[in-house]
Design an enzyme around this catalytic site. Structure first.
Site, PDB file in Angstrom:
ATOM      1  N   SER A 259     -22.254 -74.527   0.951  1.00 49.75           N
ATOM      2  CA  SER A 259     -22.340 -75.197   1.913  1.00 49.75           C
ATOM      3  C   SER A 259     -22.698 -74.178   3.005  1.00 49.75           C
ATOM      4  CB  SER A 259     -20.943 -75.950   2.077  1.00 49.75           C
ATOM      5  OG  SER A 259     -19.846 -75.101   2.422  1.00 49.75           O
TER       6      SER A 259
ATOM      7  N   CYS B 178     -29.023 -79.792  -3.077  1.00 48.93           N
ATOM      8  CA  CYS B 178     -29.450 -79.349  -1.926  1.00 48.93           C
ATOM      9  C   CYS B 178     -30.813 -79.748  -1.444  1.00 48.93           C
ATOM     10  CB  CYS B 178     -29.112 -77.852  -1.638  1.00 48.93           C
ATOM     11  SG  CYS B 178     -30.069 -76.996  -2.305  1.00 48.93           S
TER      12      CYS B 178
ATOM     13  N   PHE C 199     -20.937 -76.033  -7.565  1.00 45.80           N
ATOM     14  CA  PHE C 199     -20.671 -76.850  -8.778  1.00 45.80           C
ATOM     15  C   PHE C 199     -22.000 -77.567  -9.327  1.00 45.80           C
ATOM     16  CE2 PHE C 199     -19.995 -79.721  -5.365  1.00 45.80           C
ATOM     17  CZ  PHE C 199     -20.433 -81.149  -5.868  1.00 45.80           C
TER      18      PHE C 199
ATOM     19  N   LYS D  71     -19.446 -65.179  -9.794  1.00 47.83           N
ATOM     20  CA  LYS D  71     -18.244 -66.153  -9.842  1.00 47.83           C
ATOM     21  C   LYS D  71     -18.567 -67.451  -9.720  1.00 47.83           C
ATOM     22  CE  LYS D  71     -16.106 -68.141  -6.685  1.00 47.83           C
ATOM     23  NZ  LYS D  71     -15.717 -69.493  -7.709  1.00 47.83           N
TER      24      LYS D  71
ATOM     25  N   GLU E   5     -15.519 -73.263  -9.786  1.00 46.79           N
ATOM     26  CA  GLU E   5     -14.297 -73.332 -10.614  1.00 46.79           C
ATOM     27  C   GLU E   5     -14.072 -74.872 -11.202  1.00 46.79           C
ATOM     28  OE1 GLU E   5     -14.452 -72.720  -7.293  1.00 46.79           O
ATOM     29  OE2 GLU E   5     -12.806 -73.676  -6.305  1.00 46.79           O
ATOM     30  N   ARG E   6     -14.988 -75.723 -10.588  1.00 44.39           N
ATOM     31  CA  ARG E   6     -14.936 -77.358 -10.960  1.00 44.39           C
ATOM     32  C   ARG E   6     -15.515 -77.508 -12.154  1.00 44.39           C
ATOM     33  NH1 ARG E   6     -11.778 -78.283  -7.323  1.00 44.39           N
ATOM     34  NH2 ARG E   6     -12.326 -77.686  -5.142  1.00 44.39           N
TER      35      ARG E   6
ATOM     36  N   GLU F 263     -24.259 -83.518   5.852  1.00 45.60           N
ATOM     37  CA  GLU F 263     -24.671 -83.511   4.489  1.00 45.60           C
ATOM     38  C   GLU F 263     -23.691 -84.380   3.829  1.00 45.60           C
ATOM     39  OE1 GLU F 263     -24.895 -79.664   2.515  1.00 45.60           O
ATOM     40  OE2 GLU F 263     -26.495 -80.260   1.184  1.00 45.60           O
TER      41      GLU F 263
END
Lengths: 505, 505, 505, 505
Positions: free
Chosen positions: D232, D287, D155, D179, D182-183, D389
């Site tokens: 993640s 990140c 996201f 893909k 979806e956020r 994190e």
């Protein structure tokens, strides 16, 4: 798996620069030309493998900091030692694997080429440097060593396949644990000892002999960062899945079923001669062997069969140590039985067995694992001898009407290791090489094994992983990028000497 | 130019694999530590040079067709021979050039690294391949050999500089005619003979000793396709203009006047130690020697002078054959006189002579060309000892107030070969290395001679040509591209076998 | 050289971002389809050229410091502008050069591809980085800009050839002075103006129109570091010798006499069609045109002649602005006379003139420089029409008995620019492409002009210099290496913070 | 997971060039600045994903055969469209993700650079060609497309991270199924539509929105050959293991905990300013964010804290659409709660909370997910806020005494994504960058994200796989080698025309 009391010596491991044997399981090593066992090999337990890994981990920091040129020179020196010891190494290969001496020398020669390529490390390890990626900012990428790396290698090339792996791995600054085939471990270990003699520090290359227990110990240990494997496809898949599940990078090379297509315009004499070596060389125990000839048209098939039958009639099969022999025994009794079973199956499934090597007797070597060359016609998709990798001296003729039909067969097969076409026509060769779903393609070259400065690898279920073996891909496989981005703020030093000696102005 | 009757042997030429001498002019070769001539060297006339070129031309077609890997292996073998014969080669260098033995070994070692790099030929010669530059059209570029190539090399590195040139030239498939310096031809010729022993076919490498007549014969002969030169700038300019006028490709490396900048934050002890070798090593007869130290601030100057004076006091000057000596004699009496004249001129122009090496006596070697280390302070632009390349053990201190002032001096000088900066500051180093108009830059490295896998070359009037010496640039210099664009029309072979055997359908 | 009063406007120069005209000599520019002059072009004197060089020199420091990505983006933007203005540019080319519009579009398209390639600068300019060339020592090579560079371009590709040069030169951080052909300067200048619109800073690209005076001013000016030239061989030789005499790097591309070999197994229909375009496209005014067809065997010759004669009969010759035309006029009256003279000479020397284009009349364009397509049979070495570059619509058939005989002819010719072979046979193609002494080779490709990401250049007297035009070689030509070797002495900063806060320990 | 009735439109999938929605699960999409949902996103079931894969598989053969230059031009055109639509794309990012507009533009700009790099495909895809690997034998390696490839993206960079993947994948000739998160699926899908407008054929790029069901469908489908993932570490590990278990190649980029080291000699003002952006930019949801500052010495810590505290006081937090704001909301309520929980945990574990952002109120945006910047001192290994994190605006100060101590901390952490050092000292920077176990290193650069022409990737548990994202590594990841070895037997064609027309001799 048992201890053979009659064996007086045991081939052990090379850990931290020392030959070691421990109270572990052992397994006899056989001479396939005689069927006799003259020695045995230790089978490392998990603790032994972990000791080897620990040795490699200890050796890593100093080796990684050794300038690439110095690392490369160890390999240059090893090359000289391999050439000087070539006869002895070839003899060891033949004694344990069975292949004829000239073939053993050929294998070693290929391995030496990989050592040579690894010795180009100072050139191969160059990173990319960009001045001014932004104003006053520079960036560059380095190819840094991974740490402890590992290799698991097959019986069919005990000298060459290990030399695909560890020389480049150590040239890149890694340390290595090698688990060679337990069928013919002698030459592999001997070469590792030569590497020590060439100046490789203890612990940089370790050799553990063993079986699945050793393999699993390597795959599961978090200190091992990368695994190279060459073997059969089921094992390759296991290695790939299991190694990746433990977070490693893995390249796993598996099986093959290489087809050669012979076109109507081909030089038939040339094709016959090429196919004899490709099918029966090393008893067919090569992942680049060609067990299937796809003839485009019955006329081609007829000519090829005539030529092959005559050539097979001239072949000499016997112990690899006799210079006159063209083909030696299969590697083990078990494998001999398996290959003979494939011939039986081919007959049962309806293929035409033109030459039957099953009854071969080699006088004075009645216990050797000798199978004569076999030739089938009318092999068809769906037959076991078409679908599966036999790894023996069994050649099949497949008949098709067009190049496209032959290519469709190849593209539909699960393997995609090597293939070749025999033709004089530029367009046929180009169309074939562009559209065939195979990683290594020969045009009038029966065994298109890439030279050491290119890379080796198949497609489809013949290779799992991103990067091929040896050559340029191996440099990438055995290194990881580090990218540095650098900007310097002013410190007053450059602008002037005013801060240092104000009184002088 | 005369024949010295006392000399009993004459160093000849190597043509077509044979050592040859002819009725030509000769010139004595002296031992600079004794001032005595013990041998002489033949000076090739035009006809001799043309014979060498003809030999190279005859050898070209077969050598060019020899696979790169095979060519490379001759160089790998030569590397081993050079290591085995290192002591003898170093002794020959010292006997004719005068440098101390450890320095001669160092030179040879650098030369060996160039042989190593040339042995990477299979990798270095890879061309670029593009599938589908258009639909069904492929294109690739190859790096093909030029034909006969030539090298003209200086006295100061009789082993190393020739090894910068011909190993890569022949690795690329060319043949070569080398004209080394007539001052110290012994080691050069010996190494060429080792190359024959390593397997280089006769005619692939030819050596002609000589002077301007030989040089002009090379420059004017249309069969010579490329010329590499290392020497002084006036000769480099002549070689470049004359060679290009005859349609050849030429790379001509000339003179230098390398400055080292010492910053206020530098590690002074390190800088002093580095400068001693850079200034006085090989008697200053190196194009990468550092004869000028630019001190940023008087405080730095004071510390550097103190350190250098002390270190000079500890230097031992004498015959290069004595292990304890740090510096040997200059190469010839003529050169000795010239360098001494520079020291006189420096004094006359007002520089402060802190250490005077002019009166040096080496007991037992009164006829040797020994000059002691000299150190000047307050050297300034415009002085002869600032502007010109001295090529002797004469070091000058220049004082500036800022880094920029020092860089402006360097950028204004006609030469741009090497330079270095001593600092601990990242920004000063980066600013210096980016903005200095010099081809080879050292950061806390006094002699930034690139390693064999990078390339050597200066900017401005230190190099004429597109491509630097050795390393990757040398591959481009000794090859020309051939670009092939290929499309195949259908011939009916691929589409089907119908045309070949219609009856069978 | 004169002033044509009837011309109302004069094409000037582009200096420092401004269009300038000065009181200088001018020369009329003609429309070759009408023979009328509608404009004139200024001919720069030495002072004007020096102003352009001065502008380029002023622009250099800032442009050189501009990050490569930013420089590349100007070229990306230029690409878009060229596509948007394609019709106008093509019309300008046709009006001054004469070629048909589709051909003018084709030329521009090739030029755009070179702009695209130059926009890859961030990738192309990556240097080589080596960590640990020695313990704690790193070294890297950068490709740095040269400074002011120059290009001198021919009339036959007024849009494309300049785009071979300056986009890559400026992408590499150089500034540029372009002297295009004074025959058809319009499109060249227009494109340069688009580059300004795309964001190229003033002075980075300057255009001076002119003749030999301007050329010599460029060659002799010490501020110009490199010169690229495309034109005839005598001028190329002059440029190379004169530029190198002034210490510059020079690449000078000269003339050509490209042969096509047609083998007995070739697809004749394909070869005929390919040869029509290769021989008569752009009226033969291309250095990659094919004016000679070497037929292997009389049967091939007969078929080719039949096919070509028929195709010539279908050709339409007339003004390039008419869409139906296949071929336009020659570029100038003078050139028209010269080409017609070659046809006369061919007849006189005994070649068989099968198709005679000398009498062509184009109604309504009686003053245009139209010459119809000419076809000779029995052209032979030694004839003027065999030896010399005609640069007109004159095609000759040469008859040989074997491929080798044809290749010997090609290898004996003074030029070695392009060549091609028509065959279906892989071995013939491979033997030809490996052994032919020509820089650009086509296999069933009549005009093997390398794509923009490969490089363009001939061998022998077709190119003087080390590096070919455009593509990867151009990156090397427009940059020089800087090699940095770096070592850091300890400063106490890393070892600990002790010096900074001793009290806290 | 529920259907929100108040949402009137649903974001669907892009399959075969068409926007499609199906009767599937949906999920609301929220504006994090308001906490309101204005739209929803479809969640693809297995069948939908398989349709997308099928579309990609159908599109593959034609796209793979499209010349690389043509493929590259689609990307050049896309670049222009992205620039033209930048405002709209940035607005979409801000509306769904929350980051401030300037940050959204920055993200897009980085994505455009990846599109640019992919447009260099003709250069990047060049294979290696070797003439004469043996006598008359040539060999070359090509980089061929894999087939259907897939990407799964996070996201936090809805525009940039997808542009790391699919442009290079399709430039290499693959087709792609993406893909995205979806956020915030809006900008991702919009960019895919622009690609169609730029000329990408239908089916070459497909987008499926979804959750784990969609991911698993991609991982398990044998038609998908390669998977790129960014997210993640736990998910990355799952993707790597599961994808490899299904025989695919996988690169899976995971989490990070990037440390910045500030040395006593650093420019503190510069470090403070750099750290503000690195810690709080994009709310820390990167990140490459730097949530930990390692201060060497308490004096440095004191200065950094003073500077940071002052700078935090000046920060403006609010909706990303307001130009004056420096930081927007966190992405979801769930994530907001999680980050706030980390701050609570830090206090509980004994770290000193110097600045507490937990109570922040943004007037008019009470339902937005706003958390103010938080600053901890005395963060220590073992604390949750040190180990994990956080992905939020929480910065911690760690105190050490020496550089080595700081480096030991970093090397002991499970992640190794990015790191940086602030110093003026060359040796500290070199020692740090060489010995730190992190993939992306900055020297005075807080976010050392490699430029598009280098590659992005961490070490240790920050990346699983052999090859890094984008840049040169991406070319290798999205291609597989095919090596062709070719030899041509004589066919009589070359030797002469005798077989073709014997009568004529």
């Amino acid at each position: 798996m048992h201890n053979d009391k009659s064996v007086t010596s045991t081939i052990g491991h090379l850990i931290d620069g020392q030959l070691v044997t421990r109270a572990e399981r052992t397994q006899p090593v056989f001479n396939p030309a005689t069927g006799q066992s003259t020695t045995s090999v230790a089978l490392a337990g998990k603790a032994t493998v972990q000791d080897a890994i620990a040795s490699a981990e200890r050796a890593f920091p100093a080796w990684r900091n050794t300038p690439p040129l110095k690392r490369a020179r160890v390999l240059s020196k090893l090359k000289v030692l391999l050439e000087e010891n070539a006869d002895q190494i070839a003899a060891m290969i033949t004694a344990e694997h069975g292949k004829v001496l000239s073939d053993a020398h050929g294998e070693l020669q290929r391995g030496i080429e990989n050592v040579e390529y690894a010795s180009y490390a100072p050139e191969l390890l160059k990173g990319e440097h960009s001045r001014n990626v932004g104003p006053g900012i520079d960036s560059w990428s380095e190819f840094q060593a991974l740490g402890v790396t590992a290799g698991i290698t097959p019986f069919n090339f005990p000298a060459m396949v290990p030399l695909w792996m560890w020389p480049m791995a150590v040239a890149c600054g890694n340390t290595f644990v090698l688990k060679p085939s337990e069928r013919d471990p002698g030459s592999t270990l001997f070469i590792a000892q030569l590497a020590l003699e060439a100046g490789l520090p203890p612990g940089v290359l370790n050799v553990v002999n063993g079986d699945k227990e050793a393999v699993d110990a390597l795959l599961q240990d978090p200190r091992v960062k990368a695994v190279s494997f060459v073997g059969s496809t089921p094992i390759a898949e296991y290695i790939y899945a299991e190694g990746c599940r433990h977070g490693k990078r893995v390249q796993a090379l598996g099986g093959a079923k290489n087809h050669a297509i012979v076109m109507p315009d081909a030089d038939i004499g040339n094709a016959v001669s090429a196919m004899m070596g490709a099918a029966y060389g090393s008893c067919g125990e090569r992942c680049m062997a060609v067990p299937l000839i796809v003839c485009v048209g019955d006329e081609v098939a007829g000519k090829m069969i005539a030529g092959l039958s005559a050539a097979i009639g001239d072949m000499k099969v016997g112990p690899g140590t006799d210079e006159g022999n063209d083909m030696g025994p299969l590697v083990t009794r078990q494998h001999f039985e398996k290959v003979r079973g494939y011939v039986d199956a081919g007959v049962a499934e309806g293929a035409t067995l033109l030459v039957d090597g099953r009854g071969l007797e080699v006088p004075g070597h009645e216990d050797g694992y000798f199978l004569g060359p076999c030739l089938f016609d009318h092999v068809k998709p769906g037959m076991k001898i078409y679908q599966e990798e036999i790894f023996g001296p069994v050649l099949g003729i497949v008949r098709v009407k067009t190049l496209q039909e032959g290519m469709d067969l190849i593209n539909a097969h699960e393997y995609g290791n090597g293939t070749c076409i025999f033709t004089r026509d530029g367009e046929a060769a180009r169309y074939f090489s562009d559209h065939i779903q195979v990683g290594m393609v020969g045009v009038n070259v029966p065994l298109p094994v890439p030279v050491a400065y290119h890379s080796f690898g198949g497609w489809k279920r013949s290779l799992f992983g991103d990067l091929h073996a040896y050559g340029p891909d191996a440099v990438r496989f055995y290194t990881k990028r580090k990218t540095i981005t650098q900007r310097w703020p002013g410190a007053g030093v450059r602008e002037g000497a005013v801060f240092s000696f104000p009184s002088s102005r």
